[in-house]
Design a protein around this motif. Structure first.
Motif, mmCIF file in Angstrom:
data_model
loop_
_atom_site.group_PDB
_atom_site.id
_atom_site.type_symbol
_atom_site.label_atom_id
_atom_site.label_comp_id
_atom_site.label_asym_id
_atom_site.label_seq_id
_atom_site.Cartn_x
_atom_site.Cartn_y
_atom_site.Cartn_z
ATOM 1 N N ILE A 95 -38.031 0.294 27.619
ATOM 2 C CA ILE A 95 -38.020 1.229 28.752
ATOM 3 C C ILE A 95 -36.592 1.426 29.240
ATOM 4 O O ILE A 95 -36.141 2.555 29.458
ATOM 5 N N ILE A 96 -35.868 0.339 29.403
ATOM 6 C CA ILE A 96 -34.493 0.412 29.909
ATOM 7 C C ILE A 96 -33.587 1.151 28.928
ATOM 8 O O ILE A 96 -32.860 2.072 29.307
ATOM 9 N N ALA A 97 -33.649 0.787 27.655
ATOM 10 C CA ALA A 97 -32.811 1.441 26.641
ATOM 11 C C ALA A 97 -33.156 2.917 26.514
ATOM 12 O O ALA A 97 -32.276 3.773 26.404
ATOM 13 N N GLY A 98 -34.440 3.221 26.541
ATOM 14 C CA GLY A 98 -34.872 4.607 26.426
ATOM 15 C C GLY A 98 -34.431 5.465 27.591
ATOM 16 O O GLY A 98 -34.175 6.659 27.425
ATOM 17 N N THR A 99 -34.331 4.865 28.762
ATOM 18 C CA THR A 99 -33.851 5.614 29.923
ATOM 19 C C THR A 99 -32.458 6.137 29.651
ATOM 20 O O THR A 99 -32.163 7.313 29.906
ATOM 21 N N ALA A 100 -31.600 5.296 29.110
ATOM 22 C CA ALA A 100 -30.227 5.726 28.812
ATOM 23 C C ALA A 100 -30.184 6.634 27.588
ATOM 24 O O ALA A 100 -29.545 7.694 27.607
ATOM 25 N N ALA A 101 -30.875 6.256 26.525
ATOM 26 C CA ALA A 101 -30.812 7.021 25.269
ATOM 27 C C ALA A 101 -31.329 8.443 25.431
ATOM 28 O O ALA A 101 -30.781 9.383 24.853
ATOM 29 N N ASN A 102 -32.362 8.614 26.240
ATOM 30 C CA ASN A 102 -32.956 9.940 26.390
ATOM 31 C C ASN A 102 -32.051 10.923 27.136
ATOM 32 O O ASN A 102 -32.285 12.125 27.076
ATOM 33 N N PHE A 103 -31.047 10.435 27.816
ATOM 34 C CA PHE A 103 -30.089 11.319 28.493
ATOM 35 C C PHE A 103 -28.985 11.805 27.554
ATOM 36 O O PHE A 103 -28.242 12.715 27.894
ATOM 37 N N THR A 104 -28.849 11.190 26.396
ATOM 38 C CA THR A 104 -27.724 11.535 25.524
ATOM 39 C C THR A 104 -27.934 12.868 24.827
ATOM 40 O O THR A 104 -29.068 13.318 24.614
ATOM 41 N N ARG A 105 -26.835 13.474 24.451
ATOM 42 C CA ARG A 105 -26.874 14.766 23.760
ATOM 43 C C ARG A 105 -27.633 14.659 22.439
ATOM 44 O O ARG A 105 -28.419 15.532 22.093
ATOM 45 N N GLY A 106 -27.435 13.572 21.694
ATOM 46 C CA GLY A 106 -28.084 13.419 20.395
ATOM 47 C C GLY A 106 -29.597 13.358 20.498
ATOM 48 O O GLY A 106 -30.311 14.048 19.760
ATOM 49 N N THR A 107 -30.113 12.542 21.412
ATOM 50 C CA THR A 107 -31.563 12.426 21.583
ATOM 51 C C THR A 107 -32.133 13.710 22.171
ATOM 52 O O THR A 107 -33.180 14.196 21.739
ATOM 53 N N ASN A 108 -31.438 14.276 23.153
ATOM 54 C CA ASN A 108 -31.879 15.528 23.755
ATOM 55 C C ASN A 108 -32.000 16.620 22.688
ATOM 56 O O ASN A 108 -33.010 17.318 22.606
ATOM 57 N N HIS A 109 -30.993 16.749 21.853
ATOM 58 C CA HIS A 109 -30.994 17.786 20.829
ATOM 59 C C HIS A 109 -32.124 17.560 19.818
ATOM 60 O O HIS A 109 -32.813 18.506 19.419
ATOM 61 N N TYR A 110 -32.317 16.325 19.414
ATOM 62 C CA TYR A 110 -33.351 16.006 18.434
ATOM 63 C C TYR A 110 -34.723 16.475 18.928
ATOM 64 O O TYR A 110 -35.469 17.125 18.199
ATOM 65 N N TYR A 111 -35.070 16.124 20.169
ATOM 66 C CA TYR A 111 -36.385 16.473 20.688
ATOM 67 C C TYR A 111 -36.475 17.909 21.192
ATOM 68 O O TYR A 111 -37.557 18.492 21.207
ATOM 69 N N ALA A 112 -35.353 18.498 21.589
ATOM 70 C CA ALA A 112 -35.372 19.899 22.019
ATOM 71 C C ALA A 112 -35.796 20.807 20.872
ATOM 72 O O ALA A 112 -36.428 21.839 21.091
ATOM 73 N N CYS A 113 -35.486 20.409 19.675
ATOM 74 C CA CYS A 113 -35.812 21.201 18.487
ATOM 75 C C CYS A 113 -37.178 20.843 17.889
ATOM 76 O O CYS A 113 -37.566 21.413 16.868
ATOM 77 N N ARG A 114 -37.909 19.924 18.515
ATOM 78 C CA ARG A 114 -39.172 19.444 17.956
ATOM 79 C C ARG A 114 -40.241 19.343 19.043
ATOM 80 O O ARG A 114 -40.521 18.262 19.562
#
Length: 182
Positions: free
Chosen positions: A62-81
């Motif tokens: 939960i803690i790691a995902g909170t930070a990771a989900n704000f990043t450009r890489g994760t955002n871009h990955y899911y924005a396209c899917r």
């Protein structure tokens, strides 16, 4: 830098070194804070070793995902899917599992989890709309007020708040206008 395919769903296809450092630092500091709170608030509790391991790993996720989900890489990955975004929201039962493992009030966990999932679904449905970020802040703010009002231990309120931010704001919102019209 390119991420291995096995990490795409966590970190996206590409991630900067600074983002990786930030995720790591936030995860370490956040985990230490939550586990210190747990130690002081549950010092008389005794659980099986597997409860600590499984619960601890879920809390760290939960803690790691909170930070990771704000990043450009994760955002871009899911924005396209779009389909992957719906699956991500659907599989997030973390808060309920933590409540069961550490004997926190289950009904409160279900209320907060329901609020988070419904809010994330609304925000995901508005993924390419400009109002999404504004509505996300309103929903997260209401959720935080609800969480603070829980009759739970502060360590669990902290985990619940991070879960809310992780799923509703960090994940369900397009922070970098990947899909938004320009």
């Amino acid at each position: 830098m390119d991420m291995p395919q096995s990490l795409h769903e966590i970190l996206g296809e590409q991630q900067s070194k600074l983002a990786l450092f930030g995720i790591t630092a936030f995860t370490l500091l956040g985990s230490v804070l939550v586990f210190i709170l747990m130690h002081y608030q549950m010092s008389e509790q005794s659980y099986m070793w597997w409860q600590y391991v499984l619960g601890g790993l879920i809390i760290i996720d939960i803690i790691a995902g909170t930070a990771a989900n704000f990043t450009r890489g994760t955002n871009h990955y899911y924005a396209c899917r779009a389909r992957s975004r719906w699956i991500f929201i659907a599989i997030h039962i973390h808060l309920i599992v933590v409540a069961v493992l550490f004997e926190q009030p289950l009904i409160q966990a279900l209320y907060i989890w329901s609020y988070v999932i419904i809010s994330a679904c609304i925000l995901n449905a508005l993924f390419d709309k400009r109002i999404q970020r504004f509505l996300a802040m309103i929903l997260v703010s209401i959720g935080l007020v609800l969480i603070v009002g829980l009759a739970s231990m502060w360590w669990y309120k902290t985990v619940a708040a991070l879960f809310l931010v992780k799923v509703c704001f960090a994940f369900a919102v397009d922070h970098y206008d990947i899909k938004s019209p320009t």
